[in-house]
Design a protein around this motif. Structure first.
Motif, short mmCIF file in Angstrom:
data_model
loop_
_atom_site.label_atom_id
_atom_site.label_comp_id
_atom_site.label_asym_id
_atom_site.label_seq_id
_atom_site.Cartn_x
_atom_site.Cartn_y
_atom_site.Cartn_z
N ASN A 82 55.73 42.41 56.79
CA ASN A 82 55.66 43.80 57.23
C ASN A 82 56.32 44.75 56.25
N SER A 94 60.67 49.75 61.45
CA SER A 94 60.06 49.26 60.21
C SER A 94 60.28 50.27 59.10
N GLU A 113 57.84 52.99 59.32
CA GLU A 113 58.16 53.92 60.40
C GLU A 113 59.27 54.86 59.98
N ASP A 168 56.23 51.99 65.30
CA ASP A 168 55.55 50.79 64.82
C ASP A 168 56.14 49.54 65.47
#
Length: 991
Positions: A36, A89, A92, A536
């Motif tokens: 990610n 994240s 984000e 997210d």
């Protein structure tokens, strides 16, 4: 009536009190970076590709520029990764920064801007109290009445949490809801103003100053010390047109495959349909919570719903007026083009193309700065609870909901999940978490132990969902901190974090940074969960119903009854304790127990004085053997009646009951027979106190003579009207005995010589034993008419039994019964409520006959709005320890309120078996409670009242003038006027 742990000691924690811990199982690519995180390195990758392309195109020098660019961008990506917490994240975080920068260019917003941008989302209020929102939702709320959980046993806490869990899982399992709790300033000033207004009605300077001093103390020193908040609790439900459409519209097979069919399930749904669905959901909430002991739910109306919405979205503390309530329900299609809100409401002018509700629920100023909200004239900050304890204790958020000195909103948003889908998800999660644990273990990562521990929660949740009826939910929690200044918000935010991070909460709160605007909407009583929607990384936590029940926010009860007595402050939340003994589901009597100098008499005197001075047509009579009510009596302008052989008291005084009592009893009250029995027992007790053996053998003759004595005064049984005639005295009783001795045959059942001879002998023996009633005898004060106690103008009296205190216990008990008899006559003649406060009341329980008399009197007095208030340093004298209940228990059961002060010498069994206290409460009474003699300026006690859950941990403290007057004794302080000069108090009313 009490929280008796013997009834539920085995009730353990609900196994469904379970939340899933967060475990990062994302695939690691290199170092700490996971799959990610790869988007963070896209700029560096593009720079590298550009460099390679430049080099391949024959520009090696130019390609060298890409090397530092790749390094700088890679370094930036790593910094973003390292500085990003595990709940956000990197992508984000970057997006949130961008949104914040864009928003900062247009904020702060004025009122016109907030209306135009639809900040609150409110369109209008409906007449049923629900709200129509601009996004098509309809929002409704029910107010939750809290319950008292102070010093509640762990078992009882678990029981309440389990009951709430069951209500949620079974009664609300299909619908999303939110628990919304908000604080309001505690309004001591309202009660203080009532005291000030009452003070203006007194001609007596001392009484007026006393009441003013109480009011000033409540809203001044006392309020500042507690800084209490009034908590209000709600459950909010909403519904959308799609919710209604999906539930009502089941498409046919033709519609499913017909491309021309309108696929929008909400196409034909009206606002009325949505409002009806919301009402149905609110009804389900009320029905579900009805099974939770001590908790109730009531739908809110327009005024209250508008109050909490406007408080959140405008920063204003305001209860809408009737005119404003009417405006809030208006639509935008009104005839006139423009309106102005009234000046008293304080709102800006309304826009012609908007509804009044839109204008009135949007703030005058709004600015969503990083980590802070400016709204109206105040500031706010939202904390999001990122992690919960895996197995939370029952009521683990209690410290948050009982905190004083903080202005807070707490929002718990709860969303149902499909049970079978969650079970399937958990199976996948368990495999991933197990693999993560193995991978970390292979890498010798110490966090592998944490992951191995976390996997147990996943396995347990799956098993519980599979094997029990519990339901899965998504929980998101927000805490909004408010303050008048940024500094105050900063300080209070740290206080909230300390509470949430400490046991028993053990949560992990996070200050929302760049998304304060979305978090503030999520934390509102009517908005959507915008903070979760724009994220997210999932912001909610998967929980079972038990974890929601364990939060149990409604854990402190404010008991403020309009006509109640002031007993002190609830130590759980700082709220005032004003309980009306005359408004209980049972007799109004009270029992206060505590060791000597524990503060029991001081507390009772304070409550009684305020009660007496607050209302008209109230009668207060106090009685003791220790001369402890001198200051109270002089304050209230009462009669000090010393029972010492000089005060005339007529034990035979009788009067008819008030008409309303006779009507209430349906004519079943036999006042004549009650007086005969009472007077007979009194005379027998006096004979017994004089050492007369077999005194009770004279009871039939005494009863017969009393009937004849009353008949001589035209007072007869079954003739209530005759009770208005003048009462006889004990002198008349003795005269009647003399008359009977002279003609015993007239008072015998037959003329038989033996019977007449026996009767003559009985009368002679009784007359001999009644020598104390001669004019020069010990009880000469009992042969005349009663003096000042029964005078119509006496509504406060102090019956001083100090002289009787030196007598034997039997005589003391008899005199106490006589006092009760006289007070009973006073009760029947009083116009309003009566309180008879008896200190050292354990003397009343000297013998069984007295206990039986009290048992009967307690029932009779309740018909007259008369309260017997027993004070004793010996709680064991009011309970029977053993398997069979006794008369003492019956007396205690007649008490609607019990106060227990510090009493370390009493045995634990007295409290656990006798009064039903649990271990926590017993420890408090025996060891924890502050006694009045401690010199700390207050005392502590437990209060139990019928109609109120459990025992309230109470602090008793008086105003400065109260303390001076209640501490006054003539022997220690001299004349009251001189004593009060040192307190700068007017003494014009001192008698």
């Amino acid at each position: 009536m009490s929280d008796n742990t013997n009834q539920d000691d085995q009730f353990g924690a609900d196994p469904t009190q379970l939340t899933l811990p967060r475990v990062d199982t994302d695939l690691r690519v290199f170092g700490p970076c996971t799959r990610n995180d790869l988007p963070l390195f896209i700029p560096a990758g593009l720079a590298g590709v550009a460099g390679v392309g430049t080099f391949m195109a024959g520009y090696p020098t130019a390609s060298l520029v890409s090397i530092p660019a790749v390094g700088a961008l890679s370094f930036g990506a790593m910094v973003a990764k390292v500085t990003t917490d595990e709940w956000t994240s990197p992508r984000e975080m970057v997006r949130n920064k961008h949104v914040h920068l864009q928003r900062s260019k247009v904020m702060p917003w004025s009122h016109d801007d907030t209306v135009a941008n639809d900040v609150s989302g409110v369109r209008r209020f409906r007449e049923d109290g629900t709200i129509e929102m601009h996004d098509g939702r309809v929002v409704g709320a029910v107010r939750i009445s809290p319950t008292n959980t102070a010093l509640m046993s762990d078992s009882k806490e678990n029981s309440l949490a389990a009951a709430l869990s069951s209500a949620i899982d079974e009664g609300i399992k299909d619908d999303s809801f939110r628990v919304f709790a908000t604080t309001r300033p505690y309004r001591e000033d309202i009660l203080a103003e009532q005291y000030r207004e009452r003070a203006s009605e007194f001609d007596d300077d001392l009484q007026a100053e006393y009441i003013r001093d109480v009011g000033a103390f409540l809203e001044g020193e006392d309020a500042d010390a507690w800084d209490a908040r009034e908590w209000r609790y709600y459950i909010v439900m909403d519904a959308t047109p799609i919710d209604v459409g999906v539930g009502n519209d089941v498409p046919s097979l033709w519609d499913t495959f017909n491309p021309l069919t309108d696929s929008n399930p909400a196409a034909d749904v009206t606002t009325e349909d949505v409002a009806e669905e919301v009402q149905s959901r609110l009804d389900a909430v009320c029905s579900a919570l009805a099974d939770v002991n001590g908790v109730s739910a009531v739908p809110v109306g327009v005024r209250e719903h508008a109050e909490i919405v406007m408080r959140h979205w405008t920063g204003r503390e305001q209860s809408p007026s009737d005119g404003l309530v009417e405006k809030l329900t208006e639509r935008s299609e009104y005839d006139h083009a423009r309106r102005d809100a009234t000046d008293s409401e304080g709102f800006a002018s309304l826009h012609a193309d908007t509804t009044p509700a839109e204008n009135m629920t949007n703030p005058e100023v709004y600015d969503a700065d990083s980590g802070l909200i400016e709204i109206g004239n105040e500031y706010a900050r939202v904390l999001w609870v990122a992690e919960f304890p895996t197995a939370p204790d029952a009521m683990y958020l209690r410290d948050l909901f009982n905190q004083t000195g903080l202005d807070l909103d707490v929002t718990l948003r709860v969303v149902p999940e499909d049970k079978q889908q969650v079970i399937a998800d958990l199976e996948t999660d368990i495999a991933q978490v197990d693999a993560e644990a193995m991978e970390r273990s292979e890498e010798s990562d110490v966090t592998a132990m944490d992951v191995e521990h976390d996997i147990d929660a996943y396995v347990k949740m799956r098993e519980l969902l599979r094997d029990t009826p519990t339901q899965p939910w998504r929980l998101t929690a927000y805490v909004t901190v408010r303050g008048d200044t940024v500094e105050q918000v900063e300080e209070d935010t740290e206080a909230v974090r300390d509470i949430l991070e400490s046991a028993p909460a053990d949560c992990h709160p996070v200050v929302v940074g760049d998304r304060q605007h979305e978090a503030y909407e999520s934390a509102s009583p009517c908005g959507t969960d915008a903070f979760r929607e724009v994220a997210d990384v999932e912001k909610s936590t998967r929980v079972l119903g038990g974890a929601i029940g364990a939060a149990f926010p409604w854990s402190a009860e404010d008991v403020i009854e309009p006509e109640g007595m002031d007993f002190g402050r609830n130590e759980q939340n700082g709220g005032l304790i004003r309980i009306d003994p005359f408004d209980r589901p049972g007799p109004p009597h009270m029992l206060t127990a505590g060791q000597s100098r524990s503060g029991k008499t001081y507390s009772a005197s304070k409550a009684a004085a305020r009660w007496y001075l607050e209302g008209d047509d109230r009668t207060l009579i106090v009685c003791d053997t220790q001369s402890g009510f001198d200051g109270l009596t002089q304050l209230l302008g009462g009669k000090h009646i010393v029972v010492d052989g000089k005060q005339q008291i007529n034990p035979l005084a009788i009067s008819p009951p008030p008409e309303y009592v006779s009507d209430y009893a349906g004519g079943q009250i036999d006042q004549f027979r009650m007086k005969i029995d009472e007077a007979t027992q009194f005379i027998v007790n006096l004979l017994r106190s004089q050492g007369v053996t077999g005194a009770s053998e004279h009871a039939p003759l005494i009863s017969h003579t009393l009937e004849e004595t009353y008949a001589d005064h035209d007072i007869y049984p079954n003739e209530p009207a005759s009770l208005t005639n003048d009462s006889p005295t004990l002198g008349d009783f003795v005269d009647k005995l003399v008359e009977m001795s002279e003609a015993p045959e007239e008072y015998s059942f037959s003329d038989a010589g033996y019977e007449v001879e026996v009767r003559e002998r009985e009368i002679g023996e009784l007359l001999t034993k009644l020598s104390s009633f001669r004019e020069d005898g010990k009880y000469k004060n009992l042969v005349a008419e009663t003096g000042s106690l029964l005078d119509e103008d006496v509504d406060m009296a102090y019956l001083d039994l100090q002289q009787v205190d030196s007598e034997n216990d039997a005589e003391k008990s008899a005199m106490m019964q006589l006092m009760l008899s006289q007070v009973y006559e006073k009760v029947k003649r009083a116009d309003g409520e009566v309180v008879f406060l008896i200190d050292e009341a354990h003397f009343l329980l000297h013998d069984e006959s007295m206990v039986q008399w009290l048992q009967k009197a307690a029932r009779e007095w309740a018909r007259y709005d008369a309260c017997m208030w027993f004070l004793s340093q010996s709680p064991k004298d009011f309970v029977t320890l053993g398997t069979a209940a006794g008369n003492k228990d019956t007396i205690t059961e007649q008490c609607s309120m019990i106060h227990l002060f510090s009493n370390p010498l009493a045995k634990k069994r007295v409290f656990t078996d006798g009064f039903g206290l649990n271990d926590k409460q017993t420890w408090f009474v025996q060891e924890g409670a502050t006694a009045g003699k401690s010199g700390q300026g207050f005392s502590e006690c437990l209060i139990n009242a019928k109609g109120v859950q459990g025992w309230i941990q109470t602090r008793v403290q008086a105003s400065p003038l109260e303390d001076a007057l209640l501490s006054y004794t003539p022997r220690e302080h001299g004349r009251l006027e001189e004593y009060l000069e040192g307190h700068d108090v007017p003494t014009g009313g001192v008698q």
